[in-house]
Design an enzyme around this catalytic site. Sequence first.
Site, PDB file in Angstrom:
ATOM      1  N   HIS A 147       7.433 -28.076 -10.293  1.00  0.00           N
ATOM      2  CA  HIS A 147       7.281 -26.772  -9.646  1.00  0.00           C
ATOM      3  C   HIS A 147       6.314 -26.870  -8.465  1.00  0.00           C
ATOM      4  O   HIS A 147       6.601 -26.351  -7.377  1.00  0.00           O
ATOM      5  CB  HIS A 147       6.764 -25.767 -10.683  1.00  0.00           C
ATOM      6  CG  HIS A 147       6.355 -24.444 -10.108  1.00  0.00           C
ATOM      7  ND1 HIS A 147       7.193 -23.341 -10.084  1.00  0.00           N
ATOM      8  CD2 HIS A 147       5.180 -24.037  -9.536  1.00  0.00           C
ATOM      9  CE1 HIS A 147       6.548 -22.329  -9.530  1.00  0.00           C
ATOM     10  NE2 HIS A 147       5.330 -22.716  -9.190  1.00  0.00           N
ATOM     11  N   GLU A 148       5.193 -27.535  -8.671  1.00  0.00           N
ATOM     12  CA  GLU A 148       4.203 -27.667  -7.598  1.00  0.00           C
ATOM     13  C   GLU A 148       4.727 -28.547  -6.470  1.00  0.00           C
ATOM     14  O   GLU A 148       4.501 -28.263  -5.287  1.00  0.00           O
ATOM     15  CB  GLU A 148       2.890 -28.226  -8.157  1.00  0.00           C
ATOM     16  CG  GLU A 148       2.237 -27.364  -9.223  1.00  0.00           C
ATOM     17  CD  GLU A 148       1.976 -25.934  -8.774  1.00  0.00           C
ATOM     18  OE1 GLU A 148       1.819 -25.707  -7.552  1.00  0.00           O
ATOM     19  OE2 GLU A 148       1.946 -25.037  -9.631  1.00  0.00           O
ATOM     20  N   HIS A 151       6.810 -26.501  -4.268  1.00  0.00           N
ATOM     21  CA  HIS A 151       6.060 -25.758  -3.247  1.00  0.00           C
ATOM     22  C   HIS A 151       5.818 -26.638  -2.022  1.00  0.00           C
ATOM     23  O   HIS A 151       5.946 -26.187  -0.882  1.00  0.00           O
ATOM     24  CB  HIS A 151       4.704 -25.313  -3.810  1.00  0.00           C
ATOM     25  CG  HIS A 151       4.758 -24.061  -4.625  1.00  0.00           C
ATOM     26  ND1 HIS A 151       5.262 -22.878  -4.137  1.00  0.00           N
ATOM     27  CD2 HIS A 151       4.354 -23.805  -5.904  1.00  0.00           C
ATOM     28  CE1 HIS A 151       5.173 -21.946  -5.074  1.00  0.00           C
ATOM     29  NE2 HIS A 151       4.626 -22.476  -6.151  1.00  0.00           N
ATOM     30  N   GLU A 224       7.776 -18.228  -5.379  1.00  0.00           N
ATOM     31  CA  GLU A 224       7.636 -18.723  -6.748  1.00  0.00           C
ATOM     32  C   GLU A 224       8.994 -18.931  -7.395  1.00  0.00           C
ATOM     33  O   GLU A 224       9.199 -19.903  -8.126  1.00  0.00           O
ATOM     34  CB  GLU A 224       6.794 -17.755  -7.582  1.00  0.00           C
ATOM     35  CG  GLU A 224       5.310 -17.804  -7.290  1.00  0.00           C
ATOM     36  CD  GLU A 224       4.716 -19.187  -7.448  1.00  0.00           C
ATOM     37  OE1 GLU A 224       5.043 -19.865  -8.451  1.00  0.00           O
ATOM     38  OE2 GLU A 224       3.944 -19.601  -6.577  1.00  0.00           O
TER      39      GLU A 224
END
Length: 298
Positions: A147-148, A151, A224
């Site tokens: 997930h990071e 980003h 997100e």
Amino acid sequence: MLRIGLFLLTNFAILLLAGAVLSFFGFDSIMAQNGVDLNLTALLVWCAVIGFAGSIISLLASKWMAKKFMHVRMIDQPKNETEQWLVSTVESLSKDAGVGMPELGIFPSPQSNAFATGWNKNKSLVAVSEGLLQRMNRDEVRAVLAHEIGHVANGDMVTLTLIQGVVNTFVLFFSRIIGHFVDRVILKNEQGHGIGYFISVMIAQIILTILASMVVMWFSRRREFRADEAGAQLAGSTAMIGALEKLKAEYNMPSDMGETFTAFGLKNGRTGSFQEKFGHLFMSHPPLDARIAALKNR
């Protein structure tokens, strides 16, 4: 949300400092004496320069701020099997996402948390909390890391900087329009800028910054969902959903943990409260139920 919070805090501080310094040295008065206060184009250009400078400085300082204030312990050389696993996992995820290997660290926090920041996709920082490593299994940790990395690959910090720059510009611009109106129309001051101008500008700037943060938070919530999707693609939907479910169960625990998450805007307030009605507008992350549902329906 940590990266968003640190970015916004730095940006807000820079704007306030810039406004105070320029006022102290009489920059606004100099503009007024030269008729710039009536030249909206020149004022807008000036506000854009200051506004984008604030957001760009915040971006460039984001890694240093994160390391400093989150007390991140960098993993330069893995000292144990867990750190070795983290390094190899982030290296593999970064390769799959097409970005450079980020700096990697661990920060002291009992809550499950993680963040990514940095001005360059190939020179970013990814950090996880000690609580995350203790509370989640490796598939779930890998999903959080994915997930990071999502980003980073999506360029969210750079895009946030551009949006924040635009927001800063209009906050500065309209706060000075309001100040000019109060000073000239309400207080009837006809010579330069009076004390009413500077006080009203500062108050308007604070209020407009708070209101403008809703725009930034809306953008953050949309990103997100994209990062969750990237996490699911890199680590698998089951693992990504499992990590979010684990986080949901964690903040629902009846303990001080719940209060911590409430402070970060992950939980609604009491029924009928201002926070329940309007607090979601200031949340950097969507509700976990919405994120889980989006992954299940993809």
